[in-house]
Scaffold this active site. Structure first.
Site, PDB file in Angstrom:
ATOM      1  N   ALA A   1       0.827  -1.230   0.000  1.00  0.00           N
ATOM      2  CA  ALA A   1       0.000   0.000   0.000  1.00  0.00           C
ATOM      3  C   ALA A   1       0.851   1.265   0.000  1.00  0.00           C
ATOM      4  O   ALA A   1       0.385   2.324  -0.412  1.00  0.00           O
ATOM      5  CB  ALA A   1      -0.920  -0.004   1.219  1.00  0.00           C
TER       6      ALA A   1
ATOM      7  N   LYS B   1       3.193   1.927   2.909  1.00  0.00           N
ATOM      8  CA  LYS B   1       3.541   2.288   4.302  1.00  0.00           C
ATOM      9  C   LYS B   1       5.025   2.657   4.412  1.00  0.00           C
ATOM     10  O   LYS B   1       5.371   3.723   4.927  1.00  0.00           O
ATOM     11  CB  LYS B   1       3.220   1.137   5.239  1.00  0.00           C
ATOM     12  CG  LYS B   1       1.764   0.667   5.194  1.00  0.00           C
ATOM     13  CD  LYS B   1       1.465  -0.458   6.168  1.00  0.00           C
ATOM     14  CE  LYS B   1       2.215  -1.737   5.875  1.00  0.00           C
ATOM     15  NZ  LYS B   1       1.868  -2.385   4.606  1.00  0.00           N
TER      16      LYS B   1
ATOM     17  N   THR C   1       7.216   3.475   2.119  1.00  0.00           N
ATOM     18  CA  THR C   1       7.565   4.623   1.278  1.00  0.00           C
ATOM     19  C   THR C   1       7.186   5.929   1.975  1.00  0.00           C
ATOM     20  O   THR C   1       7.981   6.868   2.064  1.00  0.00           O
ATOM     21  CB  THR C   1       6.840   4.523  -0.078  1.00  0.00           C
ATOM     22  OG1 THR C   1       7.211   3.288  -0.704  1.00  0.00           O
ATOM     23  CG2 THR C   1       7.196   5.685  -0.989  1.00  0.00           C
TER      24      THR C   1
ATOM     25  N   ARG D   1      14.847  -8.710   2.766  1.00  0.00           N
ATOM     26  CA  ARG D   1      14.859  -8.358   1.356  1.00  0.00           C
ATOM     27  C   ARG D   1      16.180  -7.652   1.028  1.00  0.00           C
ATOM     28  O   ARG D   1      16.855  -7.150   1.924  1.00  0.00           O
ATOM     29  CB  ARG D   1      13.708  -7.405   1.021  1.00  0.00           C
ATOM     30  CG  ARG D   1      12.339  -7.990   1.217  1.00  0.00           C
ATOM     31  CD  ARG D   1      11.277  -6.926   1.097  1.00  0.00           C
ATOM     32  NE  ARG D   1       9.958  -7.500   1.361  1.00  0.00           N
ATOM     33  CZ  ARG D   1       8.913  -6.769   1.751  1.00  0.00           C
ATOM     34  NH1 ARG D   1       9.051  -5.454   1.904  1.00  0.00           N
ATOM     35  NH2 ARG D   1       7.761  -7.335   1.990  1.00  0.00           N
TER      36      ARG D   1
ATOM     37  N   ARG E   1       7.550  -4.199  -7.392  1.00  0.00           N
ATOM     38  CA  ARG E   1       8.523  -4.144  -6.285  1.00  0.00           C
ATOM     39  C   ARG E   1       9.466  -5.350  -6.334  1.00  0.00           C
ATOM     40  O   ARG E   1      10.558  -5.308  -5.791  1.00  0.00           O
ATOM     41  CB  ARG E   1       7.786  -4.078  -4.944  1.00  0.00           C
ATOM     42  CG  ARG E   1       8.652  -3.744  -3.763  1.00  0.00           C
ATOM     43  CD  ARG E   1       7.837  -3.564  -2.481  1.00  0.00           C
ATOM     44  NE  ARG E   1       7.357  -4.841  -1.945  1.00  0.00           N
ATOM     45  CZ  ARG E   1       6.636  -4.939  -0.823  1.00  0.00           C
ATOM     46  NH1 ARG E   1       6.299  -3.828  -0.149  1.00  0.00           N
ATOM     47  NH2 ARG E   1       6.243  -6.122  -0.380  1.00  0.00           N
TER      48      ARG E   1
ATOM     49  N   ARG F   1      -0.631 -12.347  -0.054  1.00  0.00           N
ATOM     50  CA  ARG F   1      -0.718 -10.952   0.378  1.00  0.00           C
ATOM     51  C   ARG F   1      -1.919 -10.237  -0.232  1.00  0.00           C
ATOM     52  O   ARG F   1      -2.558  -9.402   0.402  1.00  0.00           O
ATOM     53  CB  ARG F   1       0.606 -10.232   0.068  1.00  0.00           C
ATOM     54  CG  ARG F   1       1.679 -10.623   1.066  1.00  0.00           C
ATOM     55  CD  ARG F   1       3.097 -10.295   0.601  1.00  0.00           C
ATOM     56  NE  ARG F   1       4.026 -10.795   1.606  1.00  0.00           N
ATOM     57  CZ  ARG F   1       4.722  -9.980   2.430  1.00  0.00           C
ATOM     58  NH1 ARG F   1       4.616  -8.686   2.327  1.00  0.00           N
ATOM     59  NH2 ARG F   1       5.517 -10.483   3.356  1.00  0.00           N
TER      60      ARG F   1
ATOM     61  N   ASN G   1      -3.402   6.050  -0.844  1.00  0.00           N
ATOM     62  CA  ASN G   1      -2.105   6.360  -1.437  1.00  0.00           C
ATOM     63  C   ASN G   1      -2.156   6.200  -2.951  1.00  0.00           C
ATOM     64  O   ASN G   1      -1.670   5.225  -3.520  1.00  0.00           O
ATOM     65  CB  ASN G   1      -1.023   5.454  -0.831  1.00  0.00           C
ATOM     66  CG  ASN G   1       0.343   5.733  -1.427  1.00  0.00           C
ATOM     67  OD1 ASN G   1       0.580   6.826  -1.962  1.00  0.00           O
ATOM     68  ND2 ASN G   1       1.223   4.757  -1.350  1.00  0.00           N
ATOM     69  N   ASP G   2      -2.744   7.190  -3.600  1.00  0.00           N
ATOM     70  CA  ASP G   2      -2.806   7.191  -5.078  1.00  0.00           C
ATOM     71  C   ASP G   2      -1.575   7.956  -5.572  1.00  0.00           C
ATOM     72  O   ASP G   2      -0.557   7.368  -5.895  1.00  0.00           O
ATOM     73  CB  ASP G   2      -4.132   7.837  -5.519  1.00  0.00           C
ATOM     74  CG  ASP G   2      -4.375   7.672  -7.013  1.00  0.00           C
ATOM     75  OD1 ASP G   2      -5.443   8.060  -7.491  1.00  0.00           O
ATOM     76  OD2 ASP G   2      -3.460   7.164  -7.714  1.00  0.00           O
TER      77      ASP G   2
HETATM   78  N1  LIG Z   1       1.186  -7.448  13.870  1.00  0.00           N
HETATM   79  C1  LIG Z   1       2.350  -7.006  13.360  1.00  0.00           C
HETATM   80  N2  LIG Z   1       2.465  -6.843  12.015  1.00  0.00           N
HETATM   81  C2  LIG Z   1       3.654  -6.377  11.560  1.00  0.00           C
HETATM   82  C3  LIG Z   1       4.738  -6.048  12.386  1.00  0.00           C
HETATM   83  N3  LIG Z   1       5.777  -5.592  11.601  1.00  0.00           N
HETATM   84  C4  LIG Z   1       5.320  -5.621  10.317  1.00  0.00           C
HETATM   85  N4  LIG Z   1       4.043  -6.090  10.310  1.00  0.00           N
HETATM   86  C5  LIG Z   1       3.134  -6.244   9.168  1.00  0.00           C
HETATM   87  O1  LIG Z   1       3.438  -7.411   8.480  1.00  0.00           O
HETATM   88  C6  LIG Z   1       3.017  -7.259   7.124  1.00  0.00           C
HETATM   89  C7  LIG Z   1       4.125  -7.712   6.213  1.00  0.00           C
HETATM   90  O2  LIG Z   1       5.248  -6.869   6.391  1.00  0.00           O
HETATM   91  P1  LIG Z   1       6.454  -7.013   5.316  1.00  0.00           P
HETATM   92  O3  LIG Z   1       6.780  -8.463   5.174  1.00  0.00           O
HETATM   93  O4  LIG Z   1       7.539  -6.067   5.745  1.00  0.00           O
HETATM   94  O5  LIG Z   1       5.768  -6.592   3.970  1.00  0.00           O
HETATM   95  P2  LIG Z   1       5.333  -5.161   3.383  1.00  0.00           P
HETATM   96  O6  LIG Z   1       4.198  -4.644   4.218  1.00  0.00           O
HETATM   97  O7  LIG Z   1       4.901  -5.507   2.003  1.00  0.00           O
HETATM   98  O8  LIG Z   1       6.529  -4.270   3.444  1.00  0.00           O
HETATM   99  C8  LIG Z   1       2.677  -5.785   6.943  1.00  0.00           C
HETATM  100  O9  LIG Z   1       1.266  -5.626   6.961  1.00  0.00           O
HETATM  101  C9  LIG Z   1       3.267  -5.126   8.155  1.00  0.00           C
HETATM  102  O10 LIG Z   1       2.509  -3.978   8.571  1.00  0.00           O
HETATM  103  C10 LIG Z   1       4.579  -6.237  13.796  1.00  0.00           C
HETATM  104  O11 LIG Z   1       5.469  -5.962  14.613  1.00  0.00           O
HETATM  105  N5  LIG Z   1       3.381  -6.715  14.223  1.00  0.00           N
HETATM  106  N1  LIG Z   2       1.837   6.506  -4.544  1.00  0.00           N
HETATM  107  C1  LIG Z   2       2.580   5.562  -5.176  1.00  0.00           C
HETATM  108  N2  LIG Z   2       2.588   5.510  -6.534  1.00  0.00           N
HETATM  109  C2  LIG Z   2       3.322   4.566  -7.172  1.00  0.00           C
HETATM  110  N3  LIG Z   2       4.105   3.644  -6.552  1.00  0.00           N
HETATM  111  C3  LIG Z   2       4.108   3.662  -5.195  1.00  0.00           C
HETATM  112  C4  LIG Z   2       3.366   4.605  -4.439  1.00  0.00           C
HETATM  113  N4  LIG Z   2       3.589   4.365  -3.108  1.00  0.00           N
HETATM  114  C5  LIG Z   2       4.432   3.303  -3.048  1.00  0.00           C
HETATM  115  N5  LIG Z   2       4.761   2.896  -4.289  1.00  0.00           N
HETATM  116  C6  LIG Z   2       5.622   1.754  -4.663  1.00  0.00           C
HETATM  117  O1  LIG Z   2       4.812   0.603  -4.377  1.00  0.00           O
HETATM  118  C7  LIG Z   2       5.617  -0.444  -3.781  1.00  0.00           C
HETATM  119  C8  LIG Z   2       5.051  -0.766  -2.399  1.00  0.00           C
HETATM  120  O2  LIG Z   2       5.323   0.329  -1.527  1.00  0.00           O
HETATM  121  P1  LIG Z   2       5.845   0.022  -0.044  1.00  0.00           P
HETATM  122  O3  LIG Z   2       6.173   1.321   0.587  1.00  0.00           O
HETATM  123  O4  LIG Z   2       6.891  -1.045  -0.088  1.00  0.00           O
HETATM  124  O5  LIG Z   2       4.506  -0.580   0.617  1.00  0.00           O
HETATM  125  P2  LIG Z   2       4.310  -1.311   2.028  1.00  0.00           P
HETATM  126  O6  LIG Z   2       5.417  -0.866   2.928  1.00  0.00           O
HETATM  127  O7  LIG Z   2       2.950  -0.858   2.477  1.00  0.00           O
HETATM  128  O8  LIG Z   2       4.358  -2.786   1.736  1.00  0.00           O
HETATM  129  C9  LIG Z   2       7.041   0.089  -3.716  1.00  0.00           C
HETATM  130  O9  LIG Z   2       7.760  -0.405  -4.832  1.00  0.00           O
HETATM  131  C10 LIG Z   2       6.867   1.605  -3.804  1.00  0.00           C
HETATM  132  O10 LIG Z   2       8.000   2.227  -4.439  1.00  0.00           O
END
Ligand SMILES: Nc1nc2c(ncn2[C@@H]2O[C@H](COP(=O)(O)OP(=O)(O)O)[C@@H](O)[C@H]2O)c(=O)[nH]1
Ligand SMILES: Nc1ncnc2c1ncn2[C@@H]1O[C@H](COP(=O)(O)OP(=O)(O)O)[C@@H](O)[C@H]1O
Length: 207
Positions: free
Chosen positions: A23, A25, A27, A52, A145, A156, A179-180
């Site tokens: 979504a 977060k 970024t 990663r 990504r 996911r 987040n558009d």
């Molecule tokens: N409940 C919980 N969720 C977490 C925590 N840290 C990260 N997450 C969530 O786990 C999910 C996966 O995180 P991640 O593998 O980093 O993937 P990303 O959200 O695509 O960057 C996301 O929804 C995060 O918000 C934590 O400490 N507790």
């Molecule tokens: N507003 C946006 N427009 C286009 N691409 C975005 C936007 N916000 C985030 N991204 C891209 O989308 C992907 C997911 O963002 P990311 O911050 O990793 O999300 P999350 O932390 O919620 O998993 C990344 O590659 C990021 O660069």
């Protein structure tokens, strides 16, 4: 620091960011921490997922084995923990304390299970949901990504449907940011946090 500054610091509310994987977060958080590095501190979660490319142990996550994590959970070290997409994630008490002892606003990035758990505690954060404009956009961003296997991506996306529905429930989130366009979403996030940001600025200027 004066007594009133300490009192003011103590009423700083943490911030919870939550929303589907992909979504935006991380970024948005990177932009926020870059602009306000003396205001916010990131709560470094523990996870059993593999790092990663570019992720640093102790900065992005504490990368641990499932046995290590489970024994810490059993030992009462965690405020909350959850299973997400085949891995454990959790927020340790030490992670939050490490930020708050530096008089910074603690930011947590957690999933919807974490939100539900935190609501049962006295942390009393500001809850902010970060949402994609559409599921199709979310899928495209996750694919672009290049961090997920097809299996993980599908897990996911399925979880995202529940996270999106959860964000629409009343009385869960204080703010919802779609987040558009990134700059517009970032401005909305800043506006949602401006009151807390100004509290810290006032404390810093008076101490
Ligand atoms: N409940 C919980 N969720 C977490 C925590 N840290 C990260 N997450 C969530 O786990 C999910 C996966 O995180 P991640 O593998 O980093 O993937 P990303 O959200 O695509 O960057 C996301 O929804 C995060 O918000 C934590 O400490 N507790
Ligand atoms: N507003 C946006 N427009 C286009 N691409 C975005 C936007 N916000 C985030 N991204 C891209 O989308 C992907 C997911 O963002 P990311 O911050 O990793 O999300 P999350 O932390 O919620 O998993 C990344 O590659 C990021 O660069």
């Amino acid at each position: 620091m004066t007594g009133s500054s300490i009192a003011a610091m103590e009423n700083l509310r943490p911030v919870v960011l939550s929303g589907p994987s992909g979504a935006g977060k991380s970024t948005l958080l990177k932009k926020l921490m870059g602009e306000y590095d003396n205001v916010f501190g990131f709560s470094v979660s523990h996870t059993t997922r593999s790092p990663r490319a570019g992720e640093v142990n102790g900065k992005h996550y504490h990368f641990v084995t499932r046995d290590e994590m489970q024994s810490s959970i059993d030992g009462g070290d965690f405020i909350e923990s959850a299973e997400y997409s085949g891995n454990l994630y959790g927020t340790s008490k030490a992670a939050v304390h490490a930020v708050q002892k530096n008089n910074l606003i603690c930011i947590l990035d957690i999933d919807m299970q974490g939100v539900k758990s935190i609501k049962k505690t006295d942390l009393n954060p500001i809850y902010i949901s970060i949402q994609p404009p559409t599921l199709q956009t979310l899928e495209k961003r996750l694919r672009d990504r290049k961090t997920e296997t097809e299996e993980s991506l599908q897990k996911r996306l399925k979880a995202a449907e529940e996270e999106i529905a959860f964000s629409k429930q009343p009385d869960v989130f204080d703010h919802i940011v779609i987040n558009d366009k990134l700059d517009e979403a970032y401005e909305q996030l800043k506006q949602a946090l401006m009151e807390e940001i100004n509290k810290v600025k006032n404390i810093n200027s008076s101490s």
